[in-house]
Design an enzyme around this catalytic site. Structure first.
Site, mmCIF file in Angstrom:
data_model
loop_
_atom_site.group_PDB
_atom_site.id
_atom_site.type_symbol
_atom_site.label_atom_id
_atom_site.label_comp_id
_atom_site.label_asym_id
_atom_site.label_seq_id
_atom_site.Cartn_x
_atom_site.Cartn_y
_atom_site.Cartn_z
ATOM 1 N N GLU A 226 0.272 -0.199 3.649
ATOM 2 C CA GLU A 226 -0.676 -0.292 2.539
ATOM 3 C C GLU A 226 -2.123 -0.349 3.021
ATOM 4 O OE1 GLU A 226 2.044 -2.129 2.818
ATOM 5 O OE2 GLU A 226 3.224 -1.922 0.981
ATOM 6 N N PHE B 240 10.102 -14.456 -5.691
ATOM 7 C CA PHE B 240 10.248 -13.503 -4.597
ATOM 8 C C PHE B 240 9.077 -12.517 -4.613
ATOM 9 C CE2 PHE B 240 11.932 -9.410 -2.962
ATOM 10 C CZ PHE B 240 11.983 -9.793 -1.634
ATOM 11 N N GLN B 241 8.446 -12.372 -3.470
ATOM 12 C CA GLN B 241 7.287 -11.489 -3.296
ATOM 13 C C GLN B 241 6.147 -11.805 -4.245
ATOM 14 O OE1 GLN B 241 8.753 -7.390 -3.086
ATOM 15 N NE2 GLN B 241 8.913 -7.677 -0.864
ATOM 16 N N LYS C 172 5.058 -7.343 -13.810
ATOM 17 C CA LYS C 172 6.093 -6.348 -14.067
ATOM 18 C C LYS C 172 6.470 -6.259 -15.546
ATOM 19 C CE LYS C 172 10.370 -4.539 -12.188
ATOM 20 N NZ LYS C 172 11.481 -4.756 -11.253
ATOM 21 N N MET D 144 -14.968 -2.000 23.869
ATOM 22 C CA MET D 144 -16.179 -2.695 23.445
ATOM 23 C C MET D 144 -16.132 -4.174 23.832
ATOM 24 S SD MET D 144 -19.115 -2.380 22.187
ATOM 25 C CE MET D 144 -19.583 -1.202 20.928
HETATM 26 C C1 LIG Z 1 -9.010 -5.060 13.236
HETATM 27 C C2 LIG Z 1 -9.908 -5.420 14.349
HETATM 28 N N1 LIG Z 1 -9.491 -6.280 15.302
HETATM 29 C C3 LIG Z 1 -10.322 -6.606 16.322
HETATM 30 C C4 LIG Z 1 -11.580 -6.092 16.396
HETATM 31 C C5 LIG Z 1 -12.502 -6.496 17.536
HETATM 32 N N2 LIG Z 1 -12.847 -5.314 18.342
HETATM 33 C C6 LIG Z 1 -13.994 -4.644 18.182
HETATM 34 S S1 LIG Z 1 -14.110 -3.302 19.151
HETATM 35 C C7 LIG Z 1 -12.602 -3.602 19.832
HETATM 36 C C8 LIG Z 1 -12.037 -2.686 20.866
HETATM 37 C C9 LIG Z 1 -11.701 -1.361 20.322
HETATM 38 O O1 LIG Z 1 -10.917 -0.697 21.267
HETATM 39 P P1 LIG Z 1 -10.658 0.852 21.178
HETATM 40 O O2 LIG Z 1 -10.232 1.247 19.841
HETATM 41 O O3 LIG Z 1 -9.793 1.265 22.311
HETATM 42 O O4 LIG Z 1 -12.127 1.455 21.355
HETATM 43 P P2 LIG Z 1 -13.068 1.449 22.648
HETATM 44 O O5 LIG Z 1 -14.031 0.322 22.462
HETATM 45 O O6 LIG Z 1 -12.205 1.272 23.837
HETATM 46 O O7 LIG Z 1 -13.747 2.766 22.590
HETATM 47 C C10 LIG Z 1 -12.047 -4.762 19.307
HETATM 48 C C11 LIG Z 1 -10.751 -5.344 19.705
HETATM 49 C C12 LIG Z 1 -11.969 -5.204 15.379
HETATM 50 N N3 LIG Z 1 -13.181 -4.657 15.345
HETATM 51 N N4 LIG Z 1 -11.114 -4.873 14.383
#
Ligand SMILES: Cc1ncc(C[n+]2csc(CCOP(=O)(O)OP(=O)(O)O)c2C)c(N)n1
Ligand SMILES: [Mg+2]
Lengths: 163, 559
Positions: free
Chosen positions: B49, B111-112, B161, B473
Site C-alpha cells: 500500500e 479484526f483489522q 464496511k 548518504m
Molecule cells: C524510509 C527512510 N529510512 C531511512 C532514511 C534515512 N536515509 C537517508 S539517505 C539514506 C541512505 C540511502 O541509501 P541509498 O538508497 O543506497 O542511496 P545512496 O545514498 O547510497 O545514494 C538513509 C538510510 C530515509 N531517508 N528514508
C-alpha cells in the site's frame, strides 16, 4: 520578543474529532496551550472554543494561522484582554469537621462571591467564578485548609464590543 | 437515486474524472472492489500500500490531477500512511479511500481495526470518516476540493464496511460546500505594487522559486519576470523545473547540496523574491545568516508559511500564477529596459567559476558521470524521478531540467522507496515520455516488489540503480562528522539487481564502464520493457559541495 499569555477564541464545526484536531495541532507544532474550553455557540452546528496560549507575538501569529488552516475551524479571533470578559469556573472541595473552619470558608466564599454548593458532615464544595487571578487567589486561600479536590474549567471569554 | 454505499463511492470517483487508482483490497473494502470490477476506472494492483500512495502521488505530480489510492482497514491503512505524509510535505493532491470495520465494531479492537482517522489526522490535509450512505457524494466532492485547491495535499476517506453495503438515497452535488475553507488566490494589490517597486529599485535582486510555482502552473510568468528585469533565478529542490536550467540567469538548486553559484548569489542579494517555497532548513542553511542583506518578499498561497521559518519583510498571500501575473502588469507600466547589470555579470561569473564537473572516465564509475550520461541521453520532456540519499542529490545538483513536472523527488519527507512507485504513477500519467528513476541500492530495495506491478501492467519505467553497496548518504555523514565510524550503513551482500529484475520478468542490464551508460539507458527506453540498470559506482564517492548542517549557505564546502 516577550512570552505572554493570550486568549483566542475559535468557532469550529461541531463534529467528532475536532477537539483532537486542535489539540493535535498544538502538540505537532510544539505550541504551549494552557487551557482549552469548548461548548455550543449561538449557532447550531457551531462550537466555540476558548484557548489560552503562551508565547511571543511570532508564536501567536503561527498559532492563529495554523488553526485557521484546519478545515473545520471557521474563524479564529484574538481577544483583546483589556476589552473582554474572561471567566473561569472552579469547584473546590475542602475536607474538615471543624465548625470554625467551615465558618471561615463560608465567609471567604462570600467575599469572593462564591457559593457553597454542597455540604456534608466532613466536607464542603465551593463554586467560584471569575477571572483567573481571582480564582488563583481563592485557591491559594483554600490551600491553607487543605484542598481535597480542585476542578477548574479553563477560561472562556468574549469581547465587550458589539462587533 | 437509490444505490449502495460502495456504488456511490465509485460513481462519485468517476464523476470527479478519476481514470486510475492504485491499491490493494481487503476484507473491509471488498464491497468497493466489487463495484470497481465493472467500473471504467483502471485499478492498478500494487504489491504494497505504501507504493499505492506513492504511485498516486507521482501520478498527481505529473498529471496535475488528484491521485487516488485505496487500502483496506488496519494494516492496509497504516501502510498507506508514509505515502500520505510524503504527499502532505510536498503539497500534492491525493485522495485515499480506506475500508474500515463496520460501524458497530468500531472501538472494539475488531479484526483489522486501526484508528485510521486518528493515525492519519496529522498525515493529511483533512480526513473524513463516513457515518451515513447519504453523505458519500458530499464527502467525496469536498475531499477532492480540499485535496486540489489552495495548498494541495492528501485527504483520506475512511469507509466502514456497513456503509459500503447499505443502500441509501444518493444525490450528487455540483459544488463543494465547506464553510471554514476558503483559500486566498489573489494577492493584495498594494503589496504587489510594493514588490514591483522593490524589484525595480533593487541592485542585486534574486528569485527563489519553489514547488508552488510548478503547482500553480506559473512557469511562463516566472520566466517573463526574470527576462523582463534580468533577475537571476535559483530554485529549491521542489522548484526544480520551474525555470529552465539552461537559461543564462538560471542558478540551479540552492541549499545544502545546491550549486555554489546559487548559494553565493542568495548570500549577496539585496532583494529576494521567494515564490511558492517554504524555506525548509535544507534550503536555507542556518536561518540567521540566510540572505543576510536581502529584503525578503514572500509569495505563498498558505498564509501560515509566511514568517514560519524566515522573517519576511513583504508578505503576499496568493496563488503564484495570479500574483506573478499582477506583478508583471505593474512592471510593464514602468518598464526599465533590461540592460545587463553589474549584478548579472557577477552572477554569470559565479556560474562560470563554479561549473559542476561531471565528465569523468573513472572505473568504478563516478555517479556524476552517470548522471551526465543520463542527462545527455534523455529528452527535455522525459521525466526524472529520484529516490532518496546521495543518488537524489547527485541528480538534483547535476541533472539540469528545463521543464516543469520533469523532475520528481521526495523533498520534505525524504522517503526512501518513493521513487520507483512514483515513477509508475508518472508513467501512467504520461505514457508517451520516458520515465527514469535515479535510485540508490538501499532505496530501491524498499519498494522493489513493485517490479511485479510494472511487469504485470506493462508500465515500462527504468530504474537506474547507483549501486554503491552503501546507505551512502548516511555513510557520508559518518565519514565527515562521526570519525568514519560506519555504523549500520554497509549493505553488504546486496542482491544481484540484474537477476532480481529478471526474476520478476523485467529486463536487467549491468553497467560498469563510462561508455556503456548512455547505450544502456537508450536500450532500456527502446525495449519498451520495465528495466533495472545496475550501475556499479564508486562506493566511497561523496556528494559535494555541501553546506555542513547548522552552517550558512555561504559556508558551502568542497570535499
Ligand atoms: C524510509 C527512510 N529510512 C531511512 C532514511 C534515512 N536515509 C537517508 S539517505 C539514506 C541512505 C540511502 O541509501 P541509498 O538508497 O543506497 O542511496 P545512496 O545514498 O547510497 O545514494 C538513509 C538510510 C530515509 N531517508 N528514508
Ligand atoms: Mg546506496
Amino acid at each position: 520578543m516577550m512570552e505572554e499569555s493570550h486568549i483566542l477564541t475559535a468557532l469550529v464545526e461541531d463534529r467528532p474529532g475536532v477537539m483532537q484536531r486542535v489539540s493535535g495541532l498544538f502538540r505537532k507544532r510544539n505550541f504551549n496551550i494552557d487551557s482549552i474550553s469548548v461548548g455550543h455557540s449561538e449557532k447550531k452546528g457551531v462550537s466555540r472554543m476558548t484557548l489560552t496560549v503562551t508565547g511571543d507575538d511570532k508564536v501567536l501569529e503561527q498559532v492563529i494561522k495554523q488553526l485557521n488552516k484546519l478545515v473545520e475551524v471557521i474563524k479564529v479571533s484574538k481577544i483583546d484582554k483589556s476589552d473582554c470578559v474572561a471567566r473561569e469556573l472552579a469547584l473546590v472541595k475542602v475536607v474538615t469537621k471543624s465548625e470554625n473552619i467551615r465558618a471561615e470558608i463560608v465567609q471567604y466564599a462570600n467575599i469572593f462571591r462564591g457559593r457553597i454548593v454542597d455540604v456534608r458532615k466532613d466536607s464542603l464544595i465551593v463554586e467560584i467564578t471569575g477571572d483567573s487571578a481571582k480564582i488563583d487567589a481563592f485557591e491559594k486561600l483554600m490551600e491553607s485548609y487543605g484542598i481535597k479536590e480542585l476542578a477548574r474549567t479553563g477560561i472562556t471569554a468574549m469581547t465587550r464590543s458589539s462587533k | 437515486m437509490k444505490m449502495k454505499g460502495a456504488e456511490a463511492i465509485v460513481k462519485a470517483l468517476e464523476k470527479e474524472g478519476v481514470e486510475v487508482m492504485f491499491g490493494i483490497p481487503g476484507g473491509a473494502s471488498i464491497p468497493i472492489y466489487d463495484v470497481l470490477y465493472d467500473s471504467s476506472i483502471r485499478h492498478i494492483l500494487t504489491r504494497h500500500e505504501q507504493a499505492a500512495a506513492h504511485a498516486a502521488d507521482g501520478y498527481a505530480r505529473v498529471s496535475g490531477k488528484v491521485g487516488v489510492c485505496s487500502a483496506t482497514s488496519g494494516p492496509g491503512a497504516t501502510n498507506l500512511t508514509t505515502g500520505l505524509v510524503n504527499a502532505y510535505m510536498d503539497s500534492y493532491p491525493v485522495v485515499a479511500i480506506t475500508g474500515q470495520v463496520a460501524t458497530i465494531f468500531i472501538g472494539k479492537d475488531a479484526f483489522q481495526e486501526a484508528d485510521t482517522i486518528g493515525i492519519t489526522m496529522s498525515a493529511t490535509k483533512h480526513n473524513f470518516q463516513l457515518r451515513s450512505v447519504e453523505e458519500i457524494p458530499t464527502v467525496v466532492k469536498n475531499a477532492f476540493t480540499i485535496a486540489s485547491t489552495g495548498r494541495p495535499g492528501p485527504v483520506l476517506i475512511d469507509v466502514p464496511k456497513d456503509i459500503q453495503e447499505k443502500e441509501g438515497d444518493i444525490k450528487f452535488p455540483k459544488k463543494a460546500e465547506i464553510i471554514g475553507y476558503k483559500p486566498t488566490l489573489k494577492g493584495h494589490p498594494r503589496q504587489i505594487k510594493k514588490a514591483a517597486e522593490l524589484l525595480l529599485n533593487a541592485e542585486r535582486p534574486i528569485i527563489l522559486a519553489g514547488g508552488g510555482v510548478i503547482l500553480s502552473g506559473a512557469t511562463d510568468e516566472l520566466r517573463r519576470l526574470s527576462d523582463l528585469l534580468g533577475i537571476p533565478v535559483a530554485t529549491t529542490l521542489m522548484g526544480k523545473g520551474s525555470f529552465p536550467e539552461d537559461h543564462p540567469l538560471a542558478l540551479g538548486m540552492v541549499g545544502m547540496h545546491g550549486r555554489k553559484a546559487a548559494n553565493y548569489a542568495i548570500n549577496d542579494a539585496d532583494v529576494l523574491l521567494a515564490i511558492g517555497c517554504r524555506f525548509s532548513d535544507r534550503t536555507t542553511g542556518l536561518v540567521s545568516c540566510f540572505a543576510p542583506e536581502a529584503y525578503i518578499i514572500h509569495v505563498d498561497i498558505d498564509p501560515a508559511e509566511i514568517g514560519k521559518n524566515v522573517n519576511v519583510h513583504l508578505p503576499i498571500v496568493g496563488d503564484a500564477k495570479q500574483v506573478l501575473k499582477d506583478l508583471l502588469k505593474f512592471l510593464r507600466e514602468k518598464i526599465r529596459k533590461g540592460h545587463e547589470t553589474e549584478w548579472m555579470r557577477k552572477v554569470m561569473e559565479y556560474k562560470k567559476e563554479f561549473q559542476p564537473k561531471m565528465d569523468y572516465k573513472d572505473v568504478p564509475l563516478k555517479p556524476q558521470k552517470v548522471v551526465k550520461e543520463i542527462m545527455d541521453t534523455i529528452g527535455e520532456d522525459d521525466i526524472v524521478v529520484t529516490e532518496v540519499g546521495q543518488c537524489q542529490m547527485w541528480a538534483a545538483h547535476y541533472l539540469a531540467r528545463t521543464k516543469p513536472k520533469t523532475f520528481i523527488s521526495s523533498g520534505g519527507l525524504g522517503t526512501m522507496g518513493f521513487g520507483f512507485p512514483a515513477s509508475m504513477g508518472a508513467k501512467i500519467a504520461k505514457p508517451d515520455v520516458n520515465v527514469i528513476d535515479i535510485a540508490g541500492d538501499g532505496s530501491f530495495l524498499m519498494n522493489c516488489q513493485e517490479l511485479a506491478t510494472v511487469v504485470e501492467n506493462d508500465i515500462p519505467v527504468v530504474v537506474a540503480v547507483l549501486d554503491n553497496h552503501y546507505l551512502g548518504m548516511v555513510r557520508q555523514w559518518q565519514e565527515l562528522f562521526y570519525n568514519r565510524r560506519y555504523s549500520a550503513v554497509d549493505l553488504g551482500n546486496t542482491p544481484d539487481f540484474v537477476k532480481l529484475a529478471e526474476a520478476f520478468g523485467a529486463k536487467g542490464i549491468r553497467v560498469e564502464n563510462p561508455e556503456e551508460i548512455g547505450p544502456a539507458v537508450k536500450d532500456a527506453f527502446e525495449s519498451g520493457r520495465p528495466t533495472v540498470l545496475d550501475i556499479i559506482v564508486n562506493p566511497e564517492e561523496n556528494i559535494f559541495p555541501m553546506v555542513p548542517p547548522g552552517r550558512c549557505l555561504k559556508d558551502i564546502i568542497e570535499g
